[in-house]
Design an enzyme around this catalytic site. Structure first.
Site, short mmCIF file in Angstrom:
data_model
loop_
_atom_site.label_atom_id
_atom_site.label_comp_id
_atom_site.label_asym_id
_atom_site.label_seq_id
_atom_site.Cartn_x
_atom_site.Cartn_y
_atom_site.Cartn_z
N ASP A 80 25.24 -37.18 -26.98
CA ASP A 80 26.81 -38.05 -27.67
C ASP A 80 26.88 -38.05 -28.91
O ASP A 80 27.00 -38.58 -29.76
CB ASP A 80 26.98 -38.91 -27.01
CG ASP A 80 25.87 -39.11 -25.99
OD1 ASP A 80 26.62 -38.75 -24.79
OD2 ASP A 80 25.65 -39.99 -25.20
N GLU A 101 35.37 -40.53 -20.43
CA GLU A 101 34.13 -41.92 -21.66
C GLU A 101 34.10 -40.80 -22.63
O GLU A 101 35.12 -39.29 -22.20
CB GLU A 101 33.26 -41.21 -21.04
CG GLU A 101 32.30 -39.78 -20.41
CD GLU A 101 31.11 -40.10 -20.28
OE1 GLU A 101 30.67 -40.94 -19.51
OE2 GLU A 101 30.85 -39.40 -19.74
#
Length: 635
Positions: A364, A530
């Site tokens: 991420d 997401e």
């Protein structure tokens, strides 16, 4: 004898095999994690299908004489090669056309094979044979095919004279497709067709010696249920079409292909399984060669194995289509077959790029261009996130997006105003953003609390510097849900999180001013389930997000999707692919006006896994985000 890990060169100018990474290079797993789907995640190197070496080269065609599909290649006993396949579009399309080559470079067309047998009229243009295969065993050359009535047949000829006649068997099986022949070392023949049906043949290969059976993985391997949230592994087949078999030492390898929807396109990939006998018990299927097309393997000799690479043009990420290449195979540390590290089989700028920080794992990743002219980076660390009270949010800095210097931890589990008790709390997805309006940096991060769920905090630098110190903008967590993303627009600051929730921050940045909206595309769907992010270019908003395509968490791809809108709250255009394997990342503009997307590698066909890298993107057109073709591995 097994496939050896050594360099080799053939007449087809294949790249050298490369050693698989050592066990010490595999990512470690902590004993307890917030979500047990990470216990065997595809982002772990041990699950990799693709592990390209630094000098990996794109697979290149070895045969491009004419458009062909379902290619089958064999090595002739006295040296040289023979090839056949489904003839496409141009030229003759009847019979079984053959080509031979002494060196794998120059090919000679022999024309349609001279096949004779009951019901076959030589030269009859109505004899359209699809997906024929070629097998060499001793001094015999065999062609397996399905005739125009759908009957599986085997034609026998001379390996020394492939241009001579072939005598076809009677109908062996009706309504058969993708017919192949496997001849074992003792001369026993096996007919294969479809996605994995097999039957032993009588000597002479004129009739079946047994009732057909369908090959599939050993069902005992599925006794243990996978965790909730992880896709069920395929247990009923190895592939959907093009079943073929070779023998590697004392192991029988079954190959077949399947279109899974990976990369949100028609990627037809090659899957394999192995067994001690032609009938099994077979291992679970493994993805061996992405984009390979119909399954076909060739033993180059007793030690070397390659897969035929012959994609259809429907696959937008194949290196080429309707031509033929060969992909060398290697053994992963667990013994699984996969494409060699020396070769690249995907045509995208992503496939050719390298990780920029390899000293530790990262997921991420988030990059912002700061007010001081430096780029700053944060990301999920320590495998799948630090567990409270370990670690925190670590910062890196770069002047040129190439060399990254570690600044150190800028936050360590402080000022949260929330008691996790004895629950496992895992730190996920930090996001850093420079606000020109506020002349400071904002830091958002999420904590996944086992058995409770995720919450997201928002912190602000009290000094206007990227290294802080940072203070909580409120007394506790900012929102329920994960993947917070601060975004600065012309009229103020916004906060995006979850699967598309967004609200405008108040003047104190401690809460929302007005209602919270949900960003969706023209179909009413989320753009990514997401990892949503926003960037604005030329008055157009680009909403990005992460989505799995194909077999989730097994052989699928974790891709960056996007939609565009001239209004912040949308609706956004129908979601499209932006960066294959990009997943949860951040789009940003550099000092030269170019755009980039951060990537960490979360699937088995990404060029690396759980490390920070950058992908160049074209952004600004209201219709699309794209990967610049100038960065393609073809160039």
């Amino acid at each position: 004898m097994t496939v050896k890990m050594k360099s080799w060169i053939t007449g087809l100018t294949l790249a050298a095999l490369s050693l698989a990474p050592s066990a010490g290079a595999q990512q470690k797993l902590k004993a307890a994690v917030a979500d047990d789907i990470f216990a065997d995640h595809p982002s772990m190197d041990k699950n990799a299908t693709v592990m390209p070496a630094a000098d990996a080269k794109p697979v290149a065609p070895v045969f491009s004489e004419r458009p062909i599909g379902d290619a089958s290649v064999a090595r002739l006993t006295g040296g040289g090669w023979i090839l056949t396949g489904t003839q496409l579009r141009s030229g003759a399309r009847h019979g079984v056309e053959l080509w031979t080559s002494a060196d794998g470079k120059a090919w000679k067309g022999l024309g349609p094979a001279k096949i004779s047998g009951a019901g076959i009229v030589p030269g009859d243009v109505s004899e359209r044979y699809l997906a024929p295969s070629v097998t060499v065993a001793g001094d015999k050359l065999y062609l397996a095919f399905s005739d125009k009535t759908g009957c599986a047949r085997i034609a026998t000829g001379s390996a020394a004279q492939p241009g001579a006649g072939f005598a076809a068997s009677p109908c062996l099986v009706e309504d058969a497709s993708d017919v192949a022949l496997f001849v074992d070392k003792d001369g026993t023949g096996y007919l294969l067709w479809g996605g994995g049906t097999i039957a032993k043949l009588h000597p002479g290969f004129a009739k079946l010696a047994e009732a057909p059976r369908f090959l599939k993985p050993d069902q005992a391997l599925f006794a243990k249920h996978p965790p909730v949230g992880k896709d069920w592994p395929v247990r009923t087949r190895v592939g959907m079409r093009g079943a073929a078999m070779v023998r590697d030492g004392d192991r029988y390898i079954l190959a077949a292909s399947e279109v899974t929807g990976r990369m949100r396109t028609a990627t037809e990939d090659l899957f394999v399984a192995e067994a001690p006998t032609p009938y099994g018990p077979f291992t679970m299927r493994a993805l061996a060669v992405p984009h390979a097309g119909r399954g076909s393997l060739v033993m180059l000799d007793d030690e070397r194995l390659a897969a035929v690479y012959n994609p259809k043009c429907d696959d937008g990420f194949a290196m080429f289509c309707e031509q033929v290449g060969l992909v060398p195979l290697e053994r992963a540390p667990d013994g699984r077959l996969r494409q060699a590290a020396s070769v690249i089989t995907e045509d995208s700028a992503v496939a050719a790029r390298k990780a920029l920080i390899t000293s530790e794992t990262m997921r991420d990743p988030s990059v912002t261009l700061g007010g001081d002219g430096f780029y700053y980076l944060v990301g999920t660390l320590d495998g799948y996130g630090y567990h409270k009270p370990d670690g925190g949010v670590k910062l890196w800095r770069s002047a040129d997006l190439k060399k990254w210097d570690e600044v150190g931890f800028v936050w360590k589990w402080e000022g949260m105003g929330y008691d996790f008790g004895k629950n496992i709390a895992e730190l996920w997805a930090p996001e850093i953003m420079w606000s020109a309006r506020d002349k400071t940096y904002y830091l958002a991060f999420s904590v996944m609390e086992k058995g409770v769920g995720g919450k997201t905090w928002l912190y602000r630098s009290t000094t206007g510097k990227a290294d802080g110190p940072y203070e909580n903008v409120t007394k506790s967590f900012f929102v329920k849900g994960i993947d917070g993303f601060p975004f600065e627009d012309d009229d103020g600051l916004y906060f995006l999180w979850g699967g598309g929730s967004i609200g405008k921050l108040n003047g104190a940045r401690s809460g929302f001013e007005g209602p919270v909206h949900t960003l969706v595309d023209a179909d009413g769907d989320h753009v990514g389930y997401e990892g949503n992010g926003l960037i604005k270019a030329n008055g157009v908003y680009f909403l990005t997000g992460a989505e799995w395509h194909g077999p989730l968490r097994t052989h699928g791809t974790y891709d960056m999707m996007y939609g565009t809108s001239k209004s912040l709250f949308g609706p956004y255009t129908q979601r499209r692919m932006g960066a294959p394997h990009g997943g949860h990342g951040t789009a940003f503009r550099d000092k030269q006006g170019r755009y980039w997307y951060t990537m960490f590698g979360n699937d088995p066909t990404a060029p690396w896994r759980m490390q920070f890298g950058l992908v160049p993107i074209d952004i600004g057109d209201a219709a699309s985000i794209g990967i610049p073709r100038s960065d393609s591995v073809r160039d």
